[in-house]
Motif scaffolding. Structure first.
Motif, PDB file in Angstrom:
ATOM      1  N   ALA A  35      56.863   8.935  37.777  1.00  0.00           N
ATOM      2  CA  ALA A  35      55.481   9.192  38.194  1.00  0.00           C
ATOM      3  C   ALA A  35      54.602   9.437  36.971  1.00  0.00           C
ATOM      4  O   ALA A  35      55.099   9.754  35.890  1.00  0.00           O
ATOM      5  CB  ALA A  35      55.428  10.394  39.118  1.00  0.00           C
ATOM      6  N   CYS A  36      53.298   9.268  37.156  1.00  0.00           N
ATOM      7  CA  CYS A  36      52.316   9.558  36.106  1.00  0.00           C
ATOM      8  C   CYS A  36      51.250  10.483  36.680  1.00  0.00           C
ATOM      9  O   CYS A  36      50.933  10.414  37.856  1.00  0.00           O
ATOM     10  CB  CYS A  36      51.652   8.281  35.618  1.00  0.00           C
ATOM     11  SG  CYS A  36      52.749   7.186  34.750  1.00  0.00           S
ATOM     12  N   GLU A  37      50.700  11.320  35.808  1.00  0.00           N
ATOM     13  CA  GLU A  37      49.685  12.278  36.239  1.00  0.00           C
ATOM     14  C   GLU A  37      48.788  12.593  35.054  1.00  0.00           C
ATOM     15  O   GLU A  37      49.245  12.634  33.917  1.00  0.00           O
ATOM     16  CB  GLU A  37      50.383  13.552  36.726  1.00  0.00           C
ATOM     17  CG  GLU A  37      49.485  14.594  37.297  1.00  0.00           C
ATOM     18  CD  GLU A  37      50.287  15.785  37.793  1.00  0.00           C
ATOM     19  OE1 GLU A  37      50.206  16.840  37.151  1.00  0.00           O
ATOM     20  OE2 GLU A  37      50.986  15.647  38.809  1.00  0.00           O
ATOM     21  N   LYS A  39      46.483  15.424  33.405  1.00  0.00           N
ATOM     22  CA  LYS A  39      46.184  16.856  33.403  1.00  0.00           C
ATOM     23  C   LYS A  39      44.868  17.043  32.666  1.00  0.00           C
ATOM     24  O   LYS A  39      44.716  16.585  31.537  1.00  0.00           O
ATOM     25  CB  LYS A  39      47.311  17.607  32.693  1.00  0.00           C
ATOM     26  CG  LYS A  39      47.217  19.072  32.774  1.00  0.00           C
ATOM     27  CD  LYS A  39      47.795  19.542  34.079  1.00  0.00           C
ATOM     28  CE  LYS A  39      47.994  21.028  34.027  1.00  0.00           C
ATOM     29  NZ  LYS A  39      48.645  21.507  35.206  1.00  0.00           N
ATOM     30  N   TRP A  63      58.745  16.538  33.376  1.00  0.00           N
ATOM     31  CA  TRP A  63      57.386  16.111  33.070  1.00  0.00           C
ATOM     32  C   TRP A  63      57.173  16.292  31.565  1.00  0.00           C
ATOM     33  O   TRP A  63      57.341  17.371  31.045  1.00  0.00           O
ATOM     34  CB  TRP A  63      56.367  16.959  33.822  1.00  0.00           C
ATOM     35  CG  TRP A  63      56.255  16.627  35.278  1.00  0.00           C
ATOM     36  CD1 TRP A  63      56.866  17.284  36.294  1.00  0.00           C
ATOM     37  CD2 TRP A  63      55.507  15.576  35.869  1.00  0.00           C
ATOM     38  NE1 TRP A  63      56.549  16.697  37.485  1.00  0.00           N
ATOM     39  CE2 TRP A  63      55.702  15.656  37.260  1.00  0.00           C
ATOM     40  CE3 TRP A  63      54.677  14.572  35.369  1.00  0.00           C
ATOM     41  CZ2 TRP A  63      55.101  14.753  38.142  1.00  0.00           C
ATOM     42  CZ3 TRP A  63      54.092  13.683  36.249  1.00  0.00           C
ATOM     43  CH2 TRP A  63      54.303  13.780  37.615  1.00  0.00           C
TER      44      TRP A  63
END
Length: 71
Positions: A35-37, A39, A63
């Motif tokens: 997954a990518c996120e 911040k 992460w």
């Protein structure tokens, strides 16, 4: 109070071959990106990537920042 342990075959872990360097470190390799996120801090955007490592299960994925993973 302690309870007596009853041996169970499902509690046995399999041994995996681990390469250890002469300075007692281990080099980890990424298997895949899960997954990518992004911040958002006050003035900065940091891209975080959830990575599954070579000798770990999916539950143990971490992460990390994109720069760390690329390095």
């Amino acid at each position: 109070m302690l309870i007596r342990y009853c041996p169970d075959p499902s509690h046995v872990f399999s041994k995996e071959e681990i390469e250890i360097q002469p300075d007692l470190t281990q080099k980890e390799k990424t298997v895949k990106t899960l997954a990518c996120e992004v911040k958002e801090l006050r003035k900065k955007l940091i891209l975080l990537v959830k990575v599954q490592w070579c000798s770990h299960k999916i539950e143990e994925s971490t992460w990390d920042s994109e720069e760390t993973v690329k390095a």
